[in-house]
Design an enzyme around this catalytic site. Structure first.
Site, short mmCIF file in Angstrom:
data_model
loop_
_atom_site.label_atom_id
_atom_site.label_comp_id
_atom_site.label_asym_id
_atom_site.label_seq_id
_atom_site.Cartn_x
_atom_site.Cartn_y
_atom_site.Cartn_z
N SER A 64 -7.09 -4.71 7.13
CA SER A 64 -7.98 -5.43 8.03
C SER A 64 -7.98 -4.77 9.41
O SER A 64 -9.03 -4.65 10.04
CB SER A 64 -7.51 -6.89 8.17
OG SER A 64 -7.52 -7.52 6.91
N ARG A 109 0.83 -1.20 0.00
CA ARG A 109 0.00 0.00 0.00
C ARG A 109 0.87 1.25 0.00
O ARG A 109 1.14 1.81 -1.04
CB ARG A 109 -0.95 0.00 1.20
CG ARG A 109 -2.14 -0.91 1.01
CD ARG A 109 -2.80 -1.21 2.30
NE ARG A 109 -1.81 -1.76 3.22
CZ ARG A 109 -2.08 -2.43 4.31
NH1 ARG A 109 -3.32 -2.59 4.68
NH2 ARG A 109 -1.13 -2.91 5.08
#
Ligand code: PNS
Length: 160
Positions: A129, A91
């Site tokens: 998450s 990311r």
């Protein structure tokens, strides 16, 4: 020869970012084995069975992905499954150090296994998450970051 990659992780729970990486990985590999690390030392929101079920439900229509669990060294598991690549999503810069260390260690342990990184889709750049669980725990809406089934499970787990 089939090109097989292991996409390892905790997947607690699977997010739209994970699904994006798996789908795009299928352009590079014939098969992707999404493998959950069995890690009793790490506290998780969902059991391994629940996580497998959510993965299965979220990606049921996608040909070329399968789901499994593993313990021990990732490179040993990759070799056992005849995979010569590990697929990981990246990311932001914050992911880099951890991913870099892991990839180098895996390469030291087994030079036959290469790590392939895909940059996360811009839409999912802030999706993880952990951050999803953090927001959802206090009633935050995460419905655009996870598949609908996962959103339902999260709400049930947090009691709303
Ligand atoms: O989703 P995560 O928690 O970032 O995934 C981490 C994972 C499962 C990829 C990593 O912890 C792992 O591969 N563990 C297995 C042990 C191992 O082989 N570690 C790499 C060498 S240090």
């Amino acid at each position: 020869m089939q090109r097989i990659a292991i996409y390892p992780g905790s997947f607690d729970p699977v997010t739209n970012g994970h699904i994006d990486i798996a789908k795009r990985g299928l352009k590079l590999f014939d098969r992707i084995i999404i493998a959950i690390l069995l890690n009793p030392g790490k506290q998780s929101l969902f059991t391994v069975e629940e996580r497998l079920e959510m993965l299965d439900e979220s990606m049921s229509g996608i040909e070329g992905v399968e789901f499994d669990t593993f313990d021990g060294l990732l490179v040993d598991y990759a070799q056992k499954r005849k995979a010569n690549a590990v697929l990981r999503g990246m990311r932001a810069v914050s992911d880099f150090e951890y991913e870099f260390q892991m990839a180098l260690m895996n390469r030291k342990l087994n030079r036959e296994v290469e790590t392939v990184f895909l940059m996360t889709g811009l839409r999912w750049i802030f999706t993880s998450s952990s951050i999803i669980k953090e927001a959802a725990r206090f009633g935050g809406d995460v419905s655009d970051m996870v598949p609908p089934g996962v959103n339902r499970q999260i709400k049930t787990r947090f009691g709303y």
